[in-house]
Enzyme design. Structure first.
Site, PDB file in Angstrom:
ATOM      1  N   HIS A 267       0.881  -1.184   0.000  1.00 55.12           N
ATOM      2  CA  HIS A 267       0.000   0.000   0.000  1.00 55.12           C
ATOM      3  C   HIS A 267       0.914   1.228   0.000  1.00 55.12           C
ATOM      4  O   HIS A 267       1.730   1.384  -0.910  1.00 55.12           O
ATOM      5  CB  HIS A 267      -0.930  -0.111   1.212  1.00 55.12           C
ATOM      6  N   HIS A 306      -2.214  -1.997  -9.872  1.00 53.58           N
ATOM      7  CA  HIS A 306      -3.197  -1.425  -8.963  1.00 53.58           C
ATOM      8  C   HIS A 306      -4.448  -2.273  -8.979  1.00 53.58           C
ATOM      9  O   HIS A 306      -4.824  -2.788 -10.029  1.00 53.58           O
ATOM     10  CB  HIS A 306      -3.546   0.022  -9.386  1.00 53.58           C
ATOM     11  N   ASP A 362       2.817   5.705  -6.616  1.00 52.10           N
ATOM     12  CA  ASP A 362       4.060   5.567  -5.859  1.00 52.10           C
ATOM     13  C   ASP A 362       5.304   5.507  -6.739  1.00 52.10           C
ATOM     14  O   ASP A 362       6.416   5.601  -6.236  1.00 52.10           O
ATOM     15  CB  ASP A 362       4.000   4.291  -5.000  1.00 52.10           C
TER      16      ASP A 362
HETATM   17  N1  ACO Z   1       4.920  -6.617 -10.549  1.00 49.11           N
HETATM   18  C1  ACO Z   1       4.807  -7.809 -11.178  1.00 49.11           C
HETATM   19  N2  ACO Z   1       3.632  -8.462 -11.341  1.00 49.11           N
HETATM   20  C2  ACO Z   1       2.550  -7.894 -10.825  1.00 49.11           C
HETATM   21  C3  ACO Z   1       2.589  -6.660 -10.149  1.00 49.11           C
HETATM   22  C4  ACO Z   1       3.837  -6.017 -10.025  1.00 49.11           C
HETATM   23  N3  ACO Z   1       3.954  -4.842  -9.405  1.00 49.11           N
HETATM   24  N4  ACO Z   1       1.338  -6.332  -9.730  1.00 49.11           N
HETATM   25  C5  ACO Z   1       0.542  -7.326 -10.125  1.00 49.11           C
HETATM   26  N5  ACO Z   1       1.268  -8.270 -10.777  1.00 49.11           N
HETATM   27  C6  ACO Z   1       0.761  -9.495 -11.421  1.00 49.11           C
HETATM   28  C7  ACO Z   1       0.373 -10.517 -10.385  1.00 49.11           C
HETATM   29  O1  ACO Z   1       1.465 -11.371 -10.067  1.00 49.11           O
HETATM   30  C8  ACO Z   1      -0.737 -11.249 -11.085  1.00 49.11           C
HETATM   31  O2  ACO Z   1      -0.161 -12.081 -12.057  1.00 49.11           O
HETATM   32  P1  ACO Z   1      -0.807 -13.539 -12.352  1.00 49.11           P
HETATM   33  O3  ACO Z   1      -2.177 -13.238 -12.918  1.00 49.11           O
HETATM   34  O4  ACO Z   1       0.122 -14.170 -13.304  1.00 49.11           O
HETATM   35  O5  ACO Z   1      -0.878 -14.238 -11.032  1.00 49.11           O
HETATM   36  C9  ACO Z   1      -1.453 -10.130 -11.851  1.00 49.11           C
HETATM   37  O6  ACO Z   1      -0.442  -9.135 -12.092  1.00 49.11           O
HETATM   38  C10 ACO Z   1      -2.629  -9.526 -11.109  1.00 49.11           C
HETATM   39  O7  ACO Z   1      -2.144  -9.001  -9.889  1.00 49.11           O
HETATM   40  P2  ACO Z   1      -2.859  -9.169  -8.484  1.00 49.11           P
HETATM   41  O8  ACO Z   1      -1.815  -9.452  -7.450  1.00 49.11           O
HETATM   42  O9  ACO Z   1      -4.023 -10.104  -8.590  1.00 49.11           O
HETATM   43  O10 ACO Z   1      -3.424  -7.708  -8.290  1.00 49.11           O
HETATM   44  P3  ACO Z   1      -4.005  -7.103  -6.939  1.00 49.11           P
HETATM   45  O11 ACO Z   1      -5.100  -6.219  -7.349  1.00 49.11           O
HETATM   46  O12 ACO Z   1      -4.284  -8.154  -5.937  1.00 49.11           O
HETATM   47  O13 ACO Z   1      -2.752  -6.256  -6.383  1.00 49.11           O
HETATM   48  C11 ACO Z   1      -1.253  -4.507  -6.001  1.00 49.11           C
HETATM   49  C12 ACO Z   1      -2.613  -4.905  -6.561  1.00 49.11           C
HETATM   50  C13 ACO Z   1      -1.123  -4.989  -4.522  1.00 49.11           C
HETATM   51  C14 ACO Z   1      -1.117  -2.993  -6.013  1.00 49.11           C
HETATM   52  C15 ACO Z   1      -0.135  -5.155  -6.856  1.00 49.11           C
HETATM   53  O14 ACO Z   1      -0.232  -4.670  -8.187  1.00 49.11           O
HETATM   54  C16 ACO Z   1       1.256  -4.913  -6.307  1.00 49.11           C
HETATM   55  O15 ACO Z   1       1.698  -5.668  -5.417  1.00 49.11           O
HETATM   56  N6  ACO Z   1       1.974  -3.848  -6.799  1.00 49.11           N
HETATM   57  C17 ACO Z   1       3.287  -3.536  -6.275  1.00 49.11           C
HETATM   58  C18 ACO Z   1       3.156  -2.766  -4.973  1.00 49.11           C
HETATM   59  C19 ACO Z   1       2.656  -1.353  -5.208  1.00 49.11           C
HETATM   60  O16 ACO Z   1       3.145  -0.628  -6.067  1.00 49.11           O
HETATM   61  N7  ACO Z   1       1.703  -0.954  -4.364  1.00 49.11           N
HETATM   62  C20 ACO Z   1       1.128   0.391  -4.403  1.00 49.11           C
HETATM   63  C21 ACO Z   1      -0.284   0.367  -4.871  1.00 49.11           C
HETATM   64  S1  ACO Z   1      -0.917   2.001  -4.999  1.00 49.11           S
HETATM   65  C22 ACO Z   1      -1.232   2.438  -3.430  1.00 49.11           C
HETATM   66  O17 ACO Z   1      -1.527   1.680  -2.552  1.00 49.11           O
HETATM   67  C23 ACO Z   1      -1.145   3.817  -3.122  1.00 49.11           C
END
Ligand code: ACO
Length: 441
Positions: A267, A306, A362
């Site tokens: 987050h 996201h 971010d």
């Molecule tokens: N890098 C690589 N792969 C990713 C990323 C990433 N940053 N984000 C998502 N994916 C992939 C997942 O592994 C998944 O792949 P799969 O379908 O092969 O399993 C797919 O994309 C879908 O991702 P989910 O994890 O289901 O997406 P979710 O909505 O649960 O997660 C989140 C969203 C937590 C923001 C995620 O994208 C992430 O961890 N990002 C990195 C951390 C980040 O930047 N957080 C800030 C968010 S903005 C904020 O809070 C202000």
């Protein structure tokens, strides 16, 4: 146009009509679907709330597919262009932009609450010198609950309004004190002649000068950063704020819980992780190898992806432009070239394209904070300062919503059925049996 959803339960062959309102059915309607009278009824199962609306809200609108973000109907880019942070805070809390007189009154109200009780300082002094500023922020917010027992009157509109002003006023002071504590510098008291962001910069960076004059470009950049981070509908920390608030706990402890949720690297903690990631990558030639390791599932690309945006995060777009203005004053952050290269490669790669992974807020904010002189572990605190306003707007809306009750999800129990109690003397044998070790072994 159909306004109902028809469901047929193949177990009983019975049909059910569920009203559709605002594109949703009420999960409670599913409880009518039963095999027989003794059946509890059907539950909806939605770990991590992927498809569950927990409230009706009039605060923030996001269309993640089209990259749209609006506060109370106003597009984020217009607010970022024309408004001050306190104007946006007023909008989020009250629902309308303030008139000039209302804004003057609101600004005077907030600035009259920027001071901290002297005992708070003593309390903060107790933290170890290298305590993470988010840990200090979370604890100090919770501790403020003990200074303001009147905050427990959450049903009293006047008390609520007072706590909202206190929290918006005090959160920059706590954040700045946490930073100064870490460096062993004396705390700088608020300068109420400065604006919200300018005063924060003064409390962070003033040294021996009689008066701190913030650079107008940097002050405006921080103001815009605050506007962009002020609210984001039902995100993880807002959900915690509402959830704790739903037990009628006071807003100081509720916002401490929300800040704790923000602290996590998935987050608000992501801005800090982006900088660490860019430093890890080190140079432009290493970017493809790093991206490959992300695709192999070894790590995540921080600042990408996201839950709601499946398009470019509109806040990241605005931040890219702000970064240029800031770097003109501070000099270019050398990590920017790395960030641009990561973005360029990722946006062309089918792994990211197919999963709709774009830079989020971010990705660029940390580079700007760093150029402005903020240490990396203060980044999430910089997010928490403006998000306090969003948490409070969400908290207030929840309390005024007649449909809301204490937040208490259901579960699907998948554990043991009833089993006989095992006295302690018999447990070692049971453990061996579970592990498949022969009884004599
Ligand atoms: N890098 C690589 N792969 C990713 C990323 C990433 N940053 N984000 C998502 N994916 C992939 C997942 O592994 C998944 O792949 P799969 O379908 O092969 O399993 C797919 O994309 C879908 O991702 P989910 O994890 O289901 O997406 P979710 O909505 O649960 O997660 C989140 C969203 C937590 C923001 C995620 O994208 C992430 O961890 N990002 C990195 C951390 C980040 O930047 N957080 C800030 C968010 S903005 C904020 O809070 C202000």
């Amino acid at each position: 146009m159909a306004t109902t959803l028809t469901i047929t339960d193949q177990r009983t062959k019975r049909g059910y009509e569920m009203p559709i309102r605002d594109g949703a059915i009420r999960a409670m309607e599913l409880r009518a679907i039963k095999e027989d009278a003794s059946d509890f009824g059907i539950l909806s199962y939605d770990p991590a709330f992927l498809n569950t609306a927990s409230c009706r809200s009039a605060i923030t609108f996001i269309d993640g597919g089209r990259g749209i973000l609006r506060y109370r109907g106003y597009p984020i880019d217009e607010l970022a262009k024309h408004s001050s942070f306190l104007e946006v805070a007023y909008l989020l809390i009250t629902g309308e932009l303030p008139t000039a007189t209302e804004l003057d009154g609101w600004t005077a109200d907030i600035t009259s609450h920027t001071m901290l009780h002297e005992n708070t300082k003593k309390f903060m002094d107790g933290f170890h010198h290298d305590a993470h500023p988010m840990g200090i922020l979370v604890s100090t917010l919770a501790a403020l609950s003990t200074f303001y027992p009147d905050a427990r009157q959450v049903g009293d509109p006047e008390s609520r309004a007072l706590q909202i002003r206190r929290l918006i006023g005090k959160v920059p002071t706590i954040a700045a004190f946490a930073y100064r504590h870490r460096l062993g510098y004396p705390y700088v008291y608020p300068d109420n002649d400065l604006g919200y962001a300018g005063n924060f910069l003064a409390m962070m960076f003033r040294m021996r000068e009689a008066r701190y004059e913030p650079d107008p470009v940097l002050e405006r950049a921080l103001e815009v950063l605050f506007i962009l981070h002020a609210d984001h509908e039902q995100n993880c920390s807002a959900n915690v704020m509402r959830s704790i608030g739903s037990s009628l706990a006071d807003p100081f402890v509720a916002s401490a819980g929300a800040a704790a949720a923000l602290y996590g690297p998935l987050h608000g903690g992501a801005n800090e992780q982006v900088l660490r990631m860019l430093r890890d990558i080190g140079d432009l030639r290493s970017v493809p190898r790093y991206i490959e390791s992300v695709k192999q599932g070894e790590r995540k690309l921080m600042g990408f992806g996201h839950r709601v945006y499946k398009e470019y995060d509109p806040r990241a777009k605005i931040l890219k432009a702000i970064a240029d203005q800031v770097f003109e004053v501070t000099g270019r952050n050398p990590l920017l070239d790395l960030a641009l290269e990561v973005e360029r490669i990722a946006l062309e790669d089918p792994y990211f394209v197919d999963r709709h992974l774009y830079p989020n807020v971010d990705f660029y904010s940390g580079l700007i904070y760093e150029a402005m002189g903020f240490p990396t572990d203060a980044f999430t605190v910089l997010f928490a300062i403006p998000r306090m306003t969003g948490w409070l707007a969400q908290w207030q809306e929840m309390l005024l919503d007649d449909e809301q009750k204490i937040a208490r999800p259901r579960q699907l129990y998948v554990g043991h059925d009833r089993r006989p109690y095992v006295p302690i003397a018999g447990r070692a044998a049971m453990t061996r049996e579970r592990q498949g070790v022969p009884m004599g072994g």
